[in-house]
Design a protein around this motif. Structure first.
Motif, PDB file in Angstrom:
ATOM      1  N   ALA A  33       0.802  -1.224   0.000  1.00 49.18           N
ATOM      2  CA  ALA A  33       0.000   0.000   0.000  1.00 49.18           C
ATOM      3  C   ALA A  33       0.834   1.271   0.000  1.00 49.18           C
ATOM      4  O   ALA A  33       0.266   2.360  -0.072  1.00 49.18           O
ATOM      5  CB  ALA A  33      -0.937   0.009   1.207  1.00 49.18           C
ATOM      6  N   ARG A  34       2.156   1.177   0.069  1.00 46.34           N
ATOM      7  CA  ARG A  34       2.970   2.393   0.110  1.00 46.34           C
ATOM      8  C   ARG A  34       2.936   3.107  -1.237  1.00 46.34           C
ATOM      9  O   ARG A  34       3.301   2.539  -2.265  1.00 46.34           O
ATOM     10  CB  ARG A  34       4.424   2.074   0.466  1.00 46.34           C
ATOM     11  CG  ARG A  34       5.215   3.301   0.889  1.00 46.34           C
ATOM     12  CD  ARG A  34       6.658   2.963   1.139  1.00 46.34           C
ATOM     13  NE  ARG A  34       7.426   2.885  -0.094  1.00 46.34           N
ATOM     14  CZ  ARG A  34       8.736   2.645  -0.154  1.00 46.34           C
ATOM     15  NH1 ARG A  34       9.409   2.413   0.950  1.00 46.34           N
ATOM     16  NH2 ARG A  34       9.361   2.593  -1.313  1.00 46.34           N
TER      17      ARG A  34
ATOM     18  N   GLY B 200      -3.986  -5.981  -0.833  1.00 46.41           N
ATOM     19  CA  GLY B 200      -2.847  -5.114  -0.616  1.00 46.41           C
ATOM     20  C   GLY B 200      -3.182  -3.647  -0.785  1.00 46.41           C
ATOM     21  O   GLY B 200      -2.488  -2.778  -0.240  1.00 46.41           O
ATOM     22  N   PHE B 201      -4.236  -3.335  -1.537  1.00 46.21           N
ATOM     23  CA  PHE B 201      -4.671  -1.960  -1.771  1.00 46.21           C
ATOM     24  C   PHE B 201      -5.875  -1.594  -0.905  1.00 46.21           C
ATOM     25  O   PHE B 201      -6.537  -0.600  -1.171  1.00 46.21           O
ATOM     26  CB  PHE B 201      -5.011  -1.759  -3.246  1.00 46.21           C
ATOM     27  CG  PHE B 201      -3.828  -1.894  -4.156  1.00 46.21           C
ATOM     28  CD1 PHE B 201      -3.138  -0.771  -4.594  1.00 46.21           C
ATOM     29  CD2 PHE B 201      -3.386  -3.140  -4.572  1.00 46.21           C
ATOM     30  CE1 PHE B 201      -2.046  -0.889  -5.428  1.00 46.21           C
ATOM     31  CE2 PHE B 201      -2.289  -3.263  -5.401  1.00 46.21           C
ATOM     32  CZ  PHE B 201      -1.605  -2.140  -5.825  1.00 46.21           C
ATOM     33  N   TYR B 202      -6.155  -2.411   0.095  1.00 46.81           N
ATOM     34  CA  TYR B 202      -7.265  -2.141   1.012  1.00 46.81           C
ATOM     35  C   TYR B 202      -6.813  -1.079   2.013  1.00 46.81           C
ATOM     36  O   TYR B 202      -6.283  -1.374   3.092  1.00 46.81           O
ATOM     37  CB  TYR B 202      -7.676  -3.434   1.720  1.00 46.81           C
ATOM     38  CG  TYR B 202      -8.839  -3.300   2.664  1.00 46.81           C
ATOM     39  CD1 TYR B 202     -10.123  -3.086   2.193  1.00 46.81           C
ATOM     40  CD2 TYR B 202      -8.652  -3.412   4.038  1.00 46.81           C
ATOM     41  CE1 TYR B 202     -11.193  -2.973   3.065  1.00 46.81           C
ATOM     42  CE2 TYR B 202      -9.714  -3.312   4.920  1.00 46.81           C
ATOM     43  CZ  TYR B 202     -10.983  -3.090   4.424  1.00 46.81           C
ATOM     44  OH  TYR B 202     -12.048  -2.989   5.292  1.00 46.81           O
TER      45      TYR B 202
ATOM     46  N   VAL C 186      -9.219   4.290  -1.380  1.00 46.28           N
ATOM     47  CA  VAL C 186     -10.655   4.524  -1.580  1.00 46.28           C
ATOM     48  C   VAL C 186     -10.931   6.019  -1.740  1.00 46.28           C
ATOM     49  O   VAL C 186     -11.734   6.435  -2.581  1.00 46.28           O
ATOM     50  CB  VAL C 186     -11.445   3.930  -0.402  1.00 46.28           C
ATOM     51  CG1 VAL C 186     -12.924   4.305  -0.503  1.00 46.28           C
ATOM     52  CG2 VAL C 186     -11.291   2.417  -0.372  1.00 46.28           C
ATOM     53  N   ALA C 187     -10.242   6.848  -0.948  1.00 50.43           N
ATOM     54  CA  ALA C 187     -10.433   8.297  -1.057  1.00 50.43           C
ATOM     55  C   ALA C 187      -9.973   8.808  -2.414  1.00 50.43           C
ATOM     56  O   ALA C 187     -10.599   9.709  -2.990  1.00 50.43           O
ATOM     57  CB  ALA C 187      -9.674   9.007   0.068  1.00 50.43           C
TER      58      ALA C 187
ATOM     59  N   ILE D  45     -12.436  -3.636  -4.193  1.00 53.12           N
ATOM     60  CA  ILE D  45     -11.179  -3.943  -3.524  1.00 53.12           C
ATOM     61  C   ILE D  45     -11.401  -5.072  -2.523  1.00 53.12           C
ATOM     62  O   ILE D  45     -12.341  -5.018  -1.717  1.00 53.12           O
ATOM     63  CB  ILE D  45     -10.605  -2.709  -2.805  1.00 53.12           C
ATOM     64  CG1 ILE D  45     -10.460  -1.539  -3.789  1.00 53.12           C
ATOM     65  CG2 ILE D  45      -9.278  -3.024  -2.154  1.00 53.12           C
ATOM     66  CD1 ILE D  45     -10.020  -0.246  -3.142  1.00 53.12           C
ATOM     67  N   THR D  46     -10.556  -6.071  -2.582  1.00 53.16           N
ATOM     68  CA  THR D  46     -10.635  -7.174  -1.632  1.00 53.16           C
ATOM     69  C   THR D  46     -10.356  -6.671  -0.221  1.00 53.16           C
ATOM     70  O   THR D  46      -9.392  -5.938   0.010  1.00 53.16           O
ATOM     71  CB  THR D  46      -9.625  -8.270  -1.993  1.00 53.16           C
ATOM     72  OG1 THR D  46      -9.894  -8.732  -3.324  1.00 53.16           O
ATOM     73  CG2 THR D  46      -9.723  -9.442  -1.042  1.00 53.16           C
ATOM     74  N   ALA D  47     -11.185  -7.063   0.721  1.00 57.13           N
ATOM     75  CA  ALA D  47     -11.046  -6.622   2.106  1.00 57.13           C
ATOM     76  C   ALA D  47     -10.217  -7.626   2.900  1.00 57.13           C
ATOM     77  O   ALA D  47     -10.284  -8.841   2.665  1.00 57.13           O
ATOM     78  CB  ALA D  47     -12.421  -6.457   2.753  1.00 57.13           C
ATOM     79  N   LYS D  48      -9.424  -7.087   3.814  1.00 53.86           N
ATOM     80  CA  LYS D  48      -8.663  -7.951   4.708  1.00 53.86           C
ATOM     81  C   LYS D  48      -9.587  -8.537   5.770  1.00 53.86           C
ATOM     82  O   LYS D  48     -10.513  -7.873   6.243  1.00 53.86           O
ATOM     83  CB  LYS D  48      -7.537  -7.157   5.367  1.00 53.86           C
ATOM     84  CG  LYS D  48      -6.495  -6.643   4.392  1.00 53.86           C
ATOM     85  CD  LYS D  48      -5.408  -5.869   5.107  1.00 53.86           C
ATOM     86  CE  LYS D  48      -4.374  -5.362   4.115  1.00 53.86           C
ATOM     87  NZ  LYS D  48      -3.295  -4.582   4.788  1.00 53.86           N
ATOM     88  N   LEU D  49      -9.318  -9.767   6.148  1.00 54.61           N
ATOM     89  CA  LEU D  49     -10.166 -10.446   7.133  1.00 54.61           C
ATOM     90  C   LEU D  49      -9.787 -10.008   8.538  1.00 54.61           C
ATOM     91  O   LEU D  49      -9.203 -10.752   9.324  1.00 54.61           O
ATOM     92  CB  LEU D  49     -10.051 -11.958   6.967  1.00 54.61           C
ATOM     93  CG  LEU D  49     -10.884 -12.580   5.845  1.00 54.61           C
ATOM     94  CD1 LEU D  49     -10.557 -14.048   5.681  1.00 54.61           C
ATOM     95  CD2 LEU D  49     -12.372 -12.381   6.096  1.00 54.61           C
ATOM     96  N   THR D  50     -10.134  -8.784   8.860  1.00 57.03           N
ATOM     97  CA  THR D  50      -9.915  -8.265  10.208  1.00 57.03           C
ATOM     98  C   THR D  50     -11.041  -8.741  11.134  1.00 57.03           C
ATOM     99  O   THR D  50     -12.021  -9.368  10.699  1.00 57.03           O
ATOM    100  CB  THR D  50      -9.851  -6.744  10.182  1.00 57.03           C
ATOM    101  OG1 THR D  50     -11.096  -6.225   9.662  1.00 57.03           O
ATOM    102  CG2 THR D  50      -8.711  -6.264   9.289  1.00 57.03           C
TER     103      THR D  50
END
Length: 302
Positions: free
Chosen positions: A56-57, A86-88, A93-94, A105-110
């Motif tokens: 994401a950097r 990786g782009f979550y 999004v902004a 965008i695929t969401a991380k399983l938090t």
């Protein structure tokens, strides 16, 4: 138009290359960002980063630059961005919302995502075709990513039953694959379209193994960044040659190079007339002549 963004690891072996480092894959190399046009695999934008950079950097700025390039090239219709987890990030999004681009965008399983998935009623899951009977279902719910103050978006989840006999079947009943989106459409259609993001993987493989990105030769970071740009130009020229000349949109760059470019031949001159001698009994001769004739028909730009 749909834009697929992803990152890849370009392995290097020299210990004195600027920016090369070990990342999450435990491989020394660089970690560039890449953006492709869905369906055509055209490379839209690329940016070289150090090997220790996380995915994401700089992703938000990269997405904004890609959108600007696509708009400047003449894309006036609606745009959609597809990306993996990786782009979550809130900034990605902004950036999409600021430029009027839809996202998937695929969401991380938090823990918050798992809690939202657990709250989905049992009758909300819709079966989808799968090789295993009753092996996959899709459901949708509302979710606020990146904190309670974030905008309310659609969270679409695909759950897959582990393969019978596998070790995963001993620990869980389903594997969950969620993604967030602000696109309009039915749940099944959006879930199928989001899975098409996987086509970016063969595009990256073609760029690395067919257009020269498998090796970054210089010891200076700026020179390797220029090499990445030249590889992108060569890759796009190869894609367009295969599409306009040969007539095969999905022909890989390596196949084009082996069949039509890297040919054993010689040029002779007799009576001031040059003659190109190509291999005898060459199986792709008529395709090569046909492609050359089609490319010659393209009008020159004014």
């Amino acid at each position: 138009m749909t834009i697929d963004v992803d990152s890849t690891i370009c392995q290097v072996y020299g210990t004195h290359k600027q920016g090369a480092a070990f990342g999450h894959t435990k491989v020394r190399g660089y970690h560039p960002l890449l953006a492709f046009a869905a369906g055509t695999w055209d490379l839209l934008h690329s940016r070289l980063r150090g090997g220790s950079a996380y995915t994401a950097r700089g992703a938000a700025g990269f997405v904004a630059e890609t959108i600007g390039r696509v708009r400047a090239a003449g894309a006036s219709g609606p745009l959609t961005l597809r990306a993996d987890s990786g782009f979550y990030a809130r900034t990605v999004v902004a950036a999409c919302q600021r430029h009027g681009v839809r996202y998937s965008i695929t969401a991380k399983l938090t823990k918050a995502v798992r809690k939202a998935i657990a709250a989905i009623p049992a009758d909300a899951w819709t079966p989808i075709p799968y090789w295993l009977e009753d092996g996959a279902d899709v459901a949708e719910t509302s979710y606020r990513p990146f904190g309670k103050k974030g905008p309310l978006t659609r969270l679409i989840v695909r759950r897959v039953r582990p393969t019978p006999g596998s070790q995963l079947a001993l620990f869980c009943d389903y594997n969950y694959h969620p993604f967030i989106t602000d696109r309009a459409g039915s749940t099944l259609e959006l879930e199928v379209d989001h899975r098409r993001h996987a086509e970016v993987e063969p595009a990256i493989c073609d760029l690395k193994h067919g257009a020269g990105l498998e090796h970054l030769p210089s010891g200076r970071f700026a020179a390797n960044a220029a090499w990445l740009g030249l590889c992108g130009i060569a890759y796009n020229l190869a894609r367009w040659t295969g599409r306009l000349g040969v007539g095969e949109a999905r022909m890989t760059t390596k196949t084009l190079r082996v069949r039509y470019l890297a040919l054993p031949g010689r040029l002779t001159v007799s009576a001031r007339r040059p003659t190109l001698h190509l291999p005898a009994h060459w199986p792709w001769q008529w395709r090569w002549e046909f492609a050359l004739a089609r490319l010659r028909c393209i009008p020159h730009p004014i």
